[in-house]
Design an enzyme around this catalytic site. Structure first.
Site, PDB file in Angstrom:
ATOM      1  N   SER A  38       0.881  -1.050   0.025  1.00 39.06           N
ATOM      2  CA  SER A  38       0.116   0.032  -0.027  1.00 39.06           C
ATOM      3  C   SER A  38       0.901   1.390  -0.085  1.00 39.06           C
ATOM      4  CB  SER A  38      -0.963  -0.066   1.209  1.00 39.06           C
ATOM      5  OG  SER A  38      -1.930   1.185   0.967  1.00 39.06           O
ATOM      6  N   ASP A 200      -5.785  -3.512  -2.620  1.00 42.92           N
ATOM      7  CA  ASP A 200      -4.848  -3.150  -1.320  1.00 42.92           C
ATOM      8  C   ASP A 200      -3.927  -4.416  -1.264  1.00 42.92           C
ATOM      9  OD1 ASP A 200      -3.712  -2.631   1.173  1.00 42.92           O
ATOM     10  OD2 ASP A 200      -4.297  -0.578   0.809  1.00 42.92           O
TER      11      ASP A 200
END
Length: 369
Positions: A38, A200
């Site tokens: 991320s 993510d």
């Protein structure tokens, strides 16, 4: 290894800033392998492009975070937010065949422009060829397979790997890999890489330490973004609100699997210590030394101090699910990409690392100044 956490990732820059101040100038980075998830993947990639000079890489990364504002990450003006929400509403009324675009609460297309502007991906391959870097990996979650996929760029002797619900795939990394890794579920849209869709990297990450170990790491420094408040039980007079539950979900996604994997690694290291050296190779396991850096303060409480720095449209949007300056929710700390908050995070990371400098010196095994 740099964990995910949205705006919280500025804390990682503070840790690196403290480390670089005790590191010889004009030297390459002290990490041969960089793994990121991320927002941590964005920080890691930025470091990889400056692998030949640790000081320069940290200095540029700090400058970016200290001059950041929310509009460079996602559209936050009232017209943009209203237009985006209206488009999402209209898509919800259409059939799946008619509406093929990714839906999300926020539009993070500005982040794509920022990454294209700041990151020169060609430097990664050049630094690998020159021996400044062994590998860089970006963790993602595949929505087609519900597996964790680590896209990596590294030396030729590193092979792809396949394990239960996770794999490593050699790739030529680019902006879309970072966009995928940072696509927080429901908040930012998923990204299509090839024929599959990714989000993510923390979502399906069952074994976060697997990637650096497969890439050849024997010692792993982890900069985790977990806040200490998670371990303090509280009495609740009423049922938790939607904002509180959503904050807990984000905390779980970004931190819990890493903590579990760290416990598993500690048990394996303990087991290996009981096995004679001559027999360890047959077990196909090796001792991995780790050093974990975590914030010493509650990042959610820290974000409350800067809540009013959020753009007006975002404050009103969060208000729809009960989030305000006093809410017991960590969501604000993930979305507050304003320089007031990110600078405070950098300062906190710097102070925390300075307090642990003896441990850092021992871990890196070089004489810090």
């Amino acid at each position: 290894m740099l964990g995910g956490g949205g705006a919280r990732a500025a804390y990682q820059v503070g840790v690196l800033k403290a480390l670089v101040q005790h590191y010889p100038r004009n030297h390459a980075i002290p990490f041969s392998i960089i793994c990121g998830t991320s927002a941590g993947a964005i920080n890691g990639t930025a470091m990889a492009t400056h692998a030949s000079c640790f000081h320069l890489g940290v200095k540029k990364l700090e400058w970016i975070w200290q001059h950041l504002d929310t509009s460079r990450i996602y559209h936050s003006s009232i017209p943009h937010v209203l237009r985006h929400l209206l488009a999402i509403l209209l898509k919800g009324m259409q059939t799946d065949l008619a509406s093929t675009d990714a839906g999300s609460l926020l539009d993070n297309d500005p982040l794509r422009h920022l990454l294209n502007e700041l990151i020169n991906f060609e430097r990664i391959d050049r630094n690998i060829q020159n021996g400044y870097l062994k590998a860089l990996s970006i963790d993602t979650s595949c929505y087609n397979t519900s597996h964790s996929v680590s896209f990596f760029q590294g030396q030729d002797n590193i092979s792809n790997w396949q394990r239960a619900r996770r794999s490593g795939v050699r790739s030529r990394l680019n902006t879309e890999h970072l966009m995928a890794s940072a696509a927080i579920p429901l908040v930012f849209p998923s990204i299509k890489l090839g024929k599959w869709y990714y989000g993510d990297g923390s979502v399906h990450q069952l074994a976060p330490l697997s990637c650096p170990i497969h890439l050849g790491a024997e010692r792993i420094m982890v900069i985790n973004l977990e806040s200490p408040h998670k371990h303090l039980p509280k009495e609740l007079e009423y049922h938790p609100k939607t904002a509180t539950v959503a904050g807990h979900l984000l905390d779980t996604i970004f931190s819990d699997t890493l903590n579990s994997d760290m416990e598993r690694l500690t048990r394996i290291n303990g087991t290996l210590s009981l096995i004679p050296e001559a027999k360890r190779q047959t077990a196909e396991l090796r001792h991995i030394e780790t050093l974990v850096m975590k914030p010493s303060e509650d990042l959610s409480d820290l974000a409350k101090r800067y809540y009013m720095d959020l753009p007006f449209a975002i404050r009103r949007l969060l208000g729809l699910i009960g989030i305000n300056s006093q809410s017991e929710s960590s969501i604000v700390s993930y979305l507050l990409f304003e320089k007031s908050f990110t600078s405070a995070l950098i300062d906190l990371g710097f102070r925390d690392a300075q307090r642990q400098m003896d441990q850092l010196q021992s871990f890196f095994q070089f004489p810090l100044r």
